[in-house]
Design a protein around this motif. Structure first.
Motif, PDB file in Angstrom:
ATOM      1  N   ALA A   1      46.404  29.574  41.196  1.00 10.02           N
ATOM      2  CA  ALA A   1      47.970  29.733  40.741  1.00 10.02           C
ATOM      3  C   ALA A   1      48.402  31.005  40.381  1.00 10.02           C
ATOM      4  O   ALA A   1      49.311  31.676  40.839  1.00 10.02           O
ATOM      5  CB  ALA A   1      48.230  28.754  39.727  1.00 10.02           C
ATOM      6  N   ALA A   2      47.483  31.939  39.590  1.00  7.03           N
ATOM      7  CA  ALA A   2      47.693  33.234  38.923  1.00  7.03           C
ATOM      8  C   ALA A   2      47.847  34.153  40.250  1.00  7.03           C
ATOM      9  O   ALA A   2      48.551  35.003  40.318  1.00  7.03           O
ATOM     10  CB  ALA A   2      46.604  33.462  37.927  1.00  7.03           C
TER      11      ALA A   2
ATOM     12  N   ARG B   1      36.529  28.918  30.991  1.00  3.05           N
ATOM     13  CA  ARG B   1      36.361  27.434  31.574  1.00  3.05           C
ATOM     14  C   ARG B   1      35.018  26.942  31.143  1.00  3.05           C
ATOM     15  O   ARG B   1      34.108  27.364  31.495  1.00  3.05           O
ATOM     16  CB  ARG B   1      36.579  27.504  32.973  1.00  3.05           C
TER      17      ARG B   1
ATOM     18  N   ASP C   1      43.946  26.968  38.100  1.00  2.00           N
ATOM     19  CA  ASP C   1      44.591  27.858  37.475  1.00  2.00           C
ATOM     20  C   ASP C   1      44.432  29.304  38.029  1.00  2.00           C
ATOM     21  O   ASP C   1      45.577  30.116  37.881  1.00  2.00           O
ATOM     22  CB  ASP C   1      44.301  27.900  36.037  1.00  2.00           C
ATOM     23  N   GLU C   2      43.392  29.922  38.340  1.00  2.00           N
ATOM     24  CA  GLU C   2      43.088  30.970  38.808  1.00  2.00           C
ATOM     25  C   GLU C   2      43.893  30.936  40.083  1.00  2.00           C
ATOM     26  O   GLU C   2      44.246  32.382  40.440  1.00  2.00           O
ATOM     27  CB  GLU C   2      41.641  31.345  38.881  1.00  2.00           C
TER      28      GLU C   2
END
Length: 212
Positions: A139-140, A2, A136-137
């Motif tokens: 969500a993972a 990122r 995003d992390e």
């Protein structure tokens, strides 16, 4: 990887330069606030310091408290995921212990910011910097379970703790407000202990939580 973004609204201590916040905010007159290097001279005669209930706060103190709050607000949702994402009691115990510490540090940091008179807003809102878990992390993490979750969780937690210890050490060296530097010392001690426990845990959590 990122991209790092520059925070437009806070003075930062020198150790935070790598965290993506290299310049201070514009002041009321529209000029740029002192850079990171200038924060090393915050105790010099003539330097403006915010006055709190237990003595003056330097820009270094305030910058560290603001970043500590922002980092805690990012890691707590991750710690909250652990009970539902793994049945391993060692990982659950480790997460619960770290969450207790993070919530206590967050409460003290917010109180100290209030004492300093700094704005209540989060100047790091939306910034992705070392030690901060992004959307995003997160969500993972939410989409994984078991050992896969534990591996992701361990990586993010290690990054958070490493950065927290690093910037707290810089606050110890460069801060001036006694209670704030004392909090930084506690963050270094506990964070170092938690990193050692995490290192002993291994990626599958079989040894997690053995050390207090």
């Amino acid at each position: 990887m990122r991209a790092l973004v520059a925070a437009p609204s806070t003075l930062l201590i020198a150790a935070l330069l790598a965290a993506g916040c290299a310049a201070g905010p514009p002041d009321a007159a529209g000029t740029t606030a002192p850079s990171v290097a200038a924060s090393t001279a915050v105790a010099a005669p003539g330097t403006a310091l915010a006055t709190g209930t237990a003595g003056p706060f330097s820009p270094t103190d305030i910058a560290w408290l603001q970043l500590t709050v922002a980092m805690a607000e990012r890691v707590l949702p991750v710690l909250d995921l652990v009970p539902a994402r793994t049945t391993d009691p060692a990982w659950r115990r480790l997460a619960a212990q770290i969450e207790t510490t993070e919530r206590a540090n967050l409460a003290v940091s917010r109180r100290l910011l209030g004492d300093s008179g700094a704005p209540a807003t989060n100047p790091h809102e939306g910034h992705d910097m070392p030690g901060m878990i992004g959307a995003d992390e997160l969500a993972a993490l939410r989409s994984s379970t078991g050992k896969a979750f534990q591996r992701l969780f361990a990586g993010h937690l290690r990054a958070h703790l490493t950065q927290a210890v690093r910037i707290a050490g810089a606050e110890q060296r460069g801060g001036v407000h006694p209670e704030t530097t004392a909090l930084a010392a506690a963050v270094v001690r506990r964070g170092t202990t938690d990193l050692a426990r995490l290192d002993r845990a291994g990626p599958d959590g079989r040894r997690a939580g053995q050390a207090a």
